[in-house]
Design a protein around this motif. Structure first.
Motif, PDB file in Angstrom:
ATOM      1  N   LYS A  60       0.817  -1.215   0.000  1.00  0.00           N
ATOM      2  CA  LYS A  60       0.000   0.000   0.000  1.00  0.00           C
ATOM      3  C   LYS A  60       0.846   1.258   0.000  1.00  0.00           C
ATOM      4  O   LYS A  60       0.585   2.183  -0.768  1.00  0.00           O
ATOM      5  CB  LYS A  60      -0.948  -0.015   1.200  1.00  0.00           C
ATOM      6  N   SER A  61       1.886   1.281   0.799  1.00  0.00           N
ATOM      7  CA  SER A  61       2.724   2.479   0.870  1.00  0.00           C
ATOM      8  C   SER A  61       3.635   2.636  -0.345  1.00  0.00           C
ATOM      9  O   SER A  61       4.147   3.714  -0.594  1.00  0.00           O
ATOM     10  CB  SER A  61       3.555   2.469   2.152  1.00  0.00           C
ATOM     11  N   HIS A  62       3.820   1.568  -1.120  1.00  0.00           N
ATOM     12  CA  HIS A  62       4.705   1.630  -2.283  1.00  0.00           C
ATOM     13  C   HIS A  62       3.966   1.734  -3.614  1.00  0.00           C
ATOM     14  O   HIS A  62       4.608   1.856  -4.657  1.00  0.00           O
ATOM     15  CB  HIS A  62       5.630   0.408  -2.304  1.00  0.00           C
ATOM     16  N   LEU A  63       2.635   1.692  -3.602  1.00  0.00           N
ATOM     17  CA  LEU A  63       1.884   1.759  -4.859  1.00  0.00           C
ATOM     18  C   LEU A  63       2.193   3.013  -5.685  1.00  0.00           C
ATOM     19  O   LEU A  63       2.281   2.925  -6.904  1.00  0.00           O
ATOM     20  CB  LEU A  63       0.374   1.644  -4.607  1.00  0.00           C
ATOM     21  N   PRO A  64       2.394   4.178  -5.063  1.00  0.00           N
ATOM     22  CA  PRO A  64       2.716   5.358  -5.876  1.00  0.00           C
ATOM     23  C   PRO A  64       4.039   5.243  -6.646  1.00  0.00           C
ATOM     24  O   PRO A  64       4.264   5.989  -7.589  1.00  0.00           O
ATOM     25  CB  PRO A  64       2.792   6.490  -4.843  1.00  0.00           C
ATOM     26  N   ASP A  65       4.890   4.281  -6.276  1.00  0.00           N
ATOM     27  CA  ASP A  65       6.167   4.090  -6.965  1.00  0.00           C
ATOM     28  C   ASP A  65       5.989   3.441  -8.334  1.00  0.00           C
ATOM     29  O   ASP A  65       6.924   3.418  -9.129  1.00  0.00           O
ATOM     30  CB  ASP A  65       7.101   3.200  -6.136  1.00  0.00           C
ATOM     31  N   PHE A  66       4.805   2.893  -8.604  1.00  0.00           N
ATOM     32  CA  PHE A  66       4.561   2.171  -9.853  1.00  0.00           C
ATOM     33  C   PHE A  66       3.691   2.981 -10.802  1.00  0.00           C
ATOM     34  O   PHE A  66       2.793   3.702 -10.380  1.00  0.00           O
ATOM     35  CB  PHE A  66       3.906   0.815  -9.558  1.00  0.00           C
ATOM     36  N   ASP A  67       3.983   2.842 -12.097  1.00  0.00           N
ATOM     37  CA  ASP A  67       3.206   3.532 -13.116  1.00  0.00           C
ATOM     38  C   ASP A  67       1.917   2.797 -13.444  1.00  0.00           C
ATOM     39  O   ASP A  67       0.939   3.422 -13.856  1.00  0.00           O
ATOM     40  CB  ASP A  67       4.028   3.671 -14.407  1.00  0.00           C
ATOM     41  N   LEU A  68       1.929   1.474 -13.277  1.00  0.00           N
ATOM     42  CA  LEU A  68       0.780   0.688 -13.696  1.00  0.00           C
ATOM     43  C   LEU A  68       0.667  -0.593 -12.877  1.00  0.00           C
ATOM     44  O   LEU A  68       1.676  -1.235 -12.591  1.00  0.00           O
ATOM     45  CB  LEU A  68       0.927   0.320 -15.175  1.00  0.00           C
ATOM     46  N   LEU A  69      -0.546  -0.947 -12.512  1.00  0.00           N
ATOM     47  CA  LEU A  69      -0.833  -2.236 -11.887  1.00  0.00           C
ATOM     48  C   LEU A  69      -1.301  -3.168 -12.990  1.00  0.00           C
ATOM     49  O   LEU A  69      -2.139  -2.791 -13.806  1.00  0.00           O
ATOM     50  CB  LEU A  69      -1.932  -2.090 -10.835  1.00  0.00           C
ATOM     51  N   LEU A  70      -0.768  -4.379 -13.012  1.00  0.00           N
ATOM     52  CA  LEU A  70      -1.127  -5.367 -14.029  1.00  0.00           C
ATOM     53  C   LEU A  70      -1.710  -6.582 -13.332  1.00  0.00           C
ATOM     54  O   LEU A  70      -1.027  -7.269 -12.580  1.00  0.00           O
ATOM     55  CB  LEU A  70       0.092  -5.751 -14.861  1.00  0.00           C
ATOM     56  N   ASP A  71      -2.997  -6.846 -13.566  1.00  0.00           N
ATOM     57  CA  ASP A  71      -3.720  -7.966 -12.966  1.00  0.00           C
ATOM     58  C   ASP A  71      -3.739  -9.104 -13.981  1.00  0.00           C
ATOM     59  O   ASP A  71      -4.325  -8.970 -15.045  1.00  0.00           O
ATOM     60  CB  ASP A  71      -5.136  -7.518 -12.621  1.00  0.00           C
ATOM     61  N   VAL A  72      -3.089 -10.229 -13.655  1.00  0.00           N
ATOM     62  CA  VAL A  72      -2.998 -11.352 -14.595  1.00  0.00           C
ATOM     63  C   VAL A  72      -3.953 -12.491 -14.237  1.00  0.00           C
ATOM     64  O   VAL A  72      -3.807 -13.603 -14.728  1.00  0.00           O
ATOM     65  CB  VAL A  72      -1.542 -11.878 -14.725  1.00  0.00           C
ATOM     66  N   ARG A  73      -4.959 -12.201 -13.392  1.00  0.00           N
ATOM     67  CA  ARG A  73      -5.952 -13.216 -13.051  1.00  0.00           C
ATOM     68  C   ARG A  73      -6.900 -13.445 -14.221  1.00  0.00           C
ATOM     69  O   ARG A  73      -6.944 -12.681 -15.173  1.00  0.00           O
ATOM     70  CB  ARG A  73      -6.758 -12.778 -11.821  1.00  0.00           C
ATOM     71  N   GLU A  74      -7.702 -14.493 -14.100  1.00  0.00           N
ATOM     72  CA  GLU A  74      -8.718 -14.809 -15.100  1.00  0.00           C
ATOM     73  C   GLU A  74      -9.941 -13.918 -14.884  1.00  0.00           C
ATOM     74  O   GLU A  74     -10.175 -13.450 -13.765  1.00  0.00           O
ATOM     75  CB  GLU A  74      -9.113 -16.285 -14.997  1.00  0.00           C
ATOM     76  N   PRO A  75     -10.735 -13.674 -15.938  1.00  0.00           N
ATOM     77  CA  PRO A  75     -11.892 -12.779 -15.819  1.00  0.00           C
ATOM     78  C   PRO A  75     -12.851 -13.132 -14.675  1.00  0.00           C
ATOM     79  O   PRO A  75     -13.361 -12.219 -14.012  1.00  0.00           O
ATOM     80  CB  PRO A  75     -12.591 -12.911 -17.174  1.00  0.00           C
ATOM     81  N   ASP A  76     -13.082 -14.399 -14.416  1.00  0.00           N
ATOM     82  CA  ASP A  76     -14.005 -14.766 -13.333  1.00  0.00           C
ATOM     83  C   ASP A  76     -13.449 -14.399 -11.955  1.00  0.00           C
ATOM     84  O   ASP A  76     -14.205 -14.277 -10.990  1.00  0.00           O
ATOM     85  CB  ASP A  76     -14.368 -16.251 -13.398  1.00  0.00           C
TER      86      ASP A  76
END
Length: 160
Positions: A60-76
């Motif tokens: 949570k405290s490091h999220l601003p360090d990233f440009d993009l979150l990439l979710d590789v889970r399945e649609p369901d």
């Protein structure tokens, strides 16, 4: 190639069951600490490029360090919730489409990659890092994030 097993001193029982080399390497990647970088070794013994690992409790405290979150889970799995406003690309698509314009457009960005538990995202990080992406795996995945944070909506939106 035979891997040694860790034996408990008190009971003499095996703490870890023998796993195929690929599972062993994923487990080794996923269990790393904050800020560490790992070199994965394939069953053939060659080394894959390093990528970062971020613990869910520290994310949570490091999220601003990233440009993009990439979710590789399945649609369901997306119905369970997401972290911030991620780009959603399944692991299968990452592996198949890594050379496409859609993924190549993300190459200059710092990516935090996550799945449900952290194992699939570790595989995605290995593929992406091998192809020159700057990636960090969220150890513990969405489950770890949810346990560490009261609400997944607390995450800031992506900068992209």
């Amino acid at each position: 190639m035979q891997r040694s097993r860790l034996i408990s001193r008190s009971s003499g029982s095996s703490l870890f069951q023998r796993r195929p080399a690929c599972e062993h390497n994923v487990a080794r990647l996923v269990t790393g600490g904050l800020g560490r970088r790992f070199l994965a070794t394939s069953p053939a013994g060659d080394q894959a490029p390093a990528f970062g690992v971020l613990q869910a409790t520290e994310a949570k405290s490091h999220l601003p360090d990233f440009d993009l979150l990439l979710d590789v889970r399945e649609p369901d799995e997306w119905a369970a919730g997401v972290i911030g406003t991620p780009k959603t690309i399944t692991l299968g698509r990452v592996m198949r489409d890594v050379a496409t314009d859609e993924l190549q457009s993300l190459k200059g960005k710092k990516l935090l990659v996550y799945c449900r538990s952290g194992a699939r995202s570790a595989l995605a990080c290995g593929v992406l890092a091998k192809n020159g992406f700057q990636v960090t795996n969220l150890a513990g995945g969405f489950r770890g994030w949810r346990e560490a944070n009261s609400s997944s909506s607390d995450a800031p939106p992506n900068k992209a």
